[in-house]
Scaffold this motif. Structure first.
Motif, short mmCIF file in Angstrom:
data_model
loop_
_atom_site.label_atom_id
_atom_site.label_comp_id
_atom_site.label_asym_id
_atom_site.label_seq_id
_atom_site.Cartn_x
_atom_site.Cartn_y
_atom_site.Cartn_z
N ASP A 28 -21.11 -16.80 -95.42
CA ASP A 28 -19.84 -17.00 -94.72
C ASP A 28 -18.67 -16.94 -95.70
O ASP A 28 -18.81 -17.25 -96.88
N TYR A 29 -17.51 -16.58 -95.18
CA TYR A 29 -16.31 -16.53 -96.00
C TYR A 29 -15.91 -17.95 -96.44
O TYR A 29 -15.86 -18.87 -95.63
N ALA A 30 -15.59 -18.09 -97.71
CA ALA A 30 -15.01 -19.34 -98.18
C ALA A 30 -13.51 -19.32 -97.87
O ALA A 30 -12.95 -18.29 -97.49
N LYS A 31 -12.88 -20.47 -98.04
CA LYS A 31 -11.46 -20.59 -97.69
C LYS A 31 -10.61 -19.59 -98.47
O LYS A 31 -9.68 -18.99 -97.93
N LEU A 52 -19.17 -22.94 -77.71
CA LEU A 52 -19.27 -22.49 -79.10
C LEU A 52 -18.53 -21.17 -79.25
O LEU A 52 -18.77 -20.22 -78.52
N ALA A 53 -17.61 -21.13 -80.19
CA ALA A 53 -16.81 -19.92 -80.41
C ALA A 53 -17.61 -18.98 -81.31
O ALA A 53 -17.61 -19.11 -82.52
N GLY A 54 -18.32 -18.06 -80.70
CA GLY A 54 -19.14 -17.13 -81.46
C GLY A 54 -18.38 -15.86 -81.78
O GLY A 54 -17.18 -15.75 -81.59
N ALA A 55 -19.10 -14.88 -82.27
CA ALA A 55 -18.57 -13.53 -82.53
C ALA A 55 -17.42 -13.52 -83.52
O ALA A 55 -16.58 -12.66 -83.49
N VAL A 56 -17.37 -14.51 -84.39
CA VAL A 56 -16.38 -14.48 -85.46
C VAL A 56 -17.17 -14.24 -86.74
O VAL A 56 -17.83 -15.10 -87.26
N HIS A 57 -17.11 -13.04 -87.22
CA HIS A 57 -18.08 -12.46 -88.13
C HIS A 57 -17.93 -12.99 -89.55
O HIS A 57 -16.98 -12.66 -90.24
N GLY A 58 -18.87 -13.82 -89.98
CA GLY A 58 -18.81 -14.33 -91.33
C GLY A 58 -17.81 -15.45 -91.50
O GLY A 58 -17.69 -16.04 -92.56
N SER A 59 -17.06 -15.74 -90.45
CA SER A 59 -16.05 -16.79 -90.54
C SER A 59 -16.71 -18.16 -90.48
O SER A 59 -17.76 -18.33 -89.86
N PRO A 60 -16.10 -19.17 -91.13
CA PRO A 60 -16.66 -20.52 -91.06
C PRO A 60 -16.72 -21.09 -89.65
O PRO A 60 -17.39 -22.08 -89.41
N THR A 61 -15.99 -20.49 -88.70
CA THR A 61 -16.02 -21.00 -87.33
C THR A 61 -17.22 -20.50 -86.55
O THR A 61 -17.54 -21.04 -85.49
N SER A 62 -17.91 -19.49 -87.05
CA SER A 62 -18.95 -18.82 -86.27
C SER A 62 -20.09 -19.77 -85.94
O SER A 62 -20.77 -20.28 -86.81
#
Length: 222
Positions: free
Chosen positions: A1-4, A58-68
């Motif tokens: 996942d992406y870091a900040k 659940l907020a999916g489909a956020v690619h590699g994001s910490p929210t995924s």
């Protein structure tokens, strides 16, 4: 996942193509008729029940994001047609639209976060933002993981006081996906049917990010 810090790099890339800011007044979300019927009447009609509310999923489909797969939220849109200033009459998500005045979700008591920037092998680019009431569990989650934006001065979505009124603007050249982290009372808005078409080609329901796009990808050493 992406870091900040990686998200901060993505944010800088997204800012380069955001374009000018256009005024808007409502957030909206489209779904099928059955979805809203279930939200409005989750219990038998004879049973007493609270006011209908759209609850965060659940907020999916956020690619590699910490929210995924971790952040609960409700997706809203706010993009307008530049010639009318109104939401478009077409939607990829269903013919029924819930509209709510912008100030109900976005005001000085709300924090705004940048969550993602991507495209799906098309010319359109999407920016994912999160709106979280200050001090809420969603706000605490985002504060640790996402870059926070100044609500009155950023390239994507702003809320400013002008002549004593709250004025809202969105970026013209990106499609904004706004995640609101709390339940929304449907009585605060209006539900109706759109007159346009259901444009499935613009749906991000099963989004596949284009890893080769130089506009919206960064190198994170993996």
């Amino acid at each position: 996942d992406y870091a900040k810090e990686h998200l901060a790099q993505l944010q800088e890339k997204a800012e380069l193509i955001a374009g000018r800011m256009l005024r808007f007044s409502v957030f909206y979300r489209n779904q099928h008729k059955e979805y809203f019927q279930h939200v409005r009447y989750p219990h038998p009609r004879s049973a007493p029940h609270p006011p209908p509310r759209d609850h965060p999923a659940l907020a999916g489909a956020v690619h590699g994001s910490p929210t995924s797969g971790m952040l609960h939220g409700i997706f809203f849109s706010c993009n307008t047609e530049f010639n009318t200033g109104q939401p478009p009459q077409d939607s990829p998500y269903g013919r029924y639209r819930f509209q709510i005045p912008a100030q109900r979700l976005f005001n000085p008591n709300t924090n705004l976060y940048f969550a993602d920037f991507y495209c799906m092998y098309t010319a359109y680019h999407y920016v994912v933002l999160v709106l979280a009431p200050k001090g809420s569990s969603g706000d605490l989650f985002c504060r640790e993981r996402l870059p926070q934006l100044d609500i009155s001065s950023n390239k994507f979505l702003t809320c400013c006081v002008e002549e004593g009124e709250l004025v809202y603007r969105h970026a013209q050249d990106s499609i904004l996906e706004v995640i609101y982290t709390e339940p929304v009372d449907l009585s605060l808005g209006v539900l109706g049917e759109i007159s346009g078409h259901q444009l499935m080609s613009l749906s991000t329901a099963n989004a596949k990010k284009d890893p080769s796009c130089k506009t919206c990808n960064i190198s994170v050493g993996r």
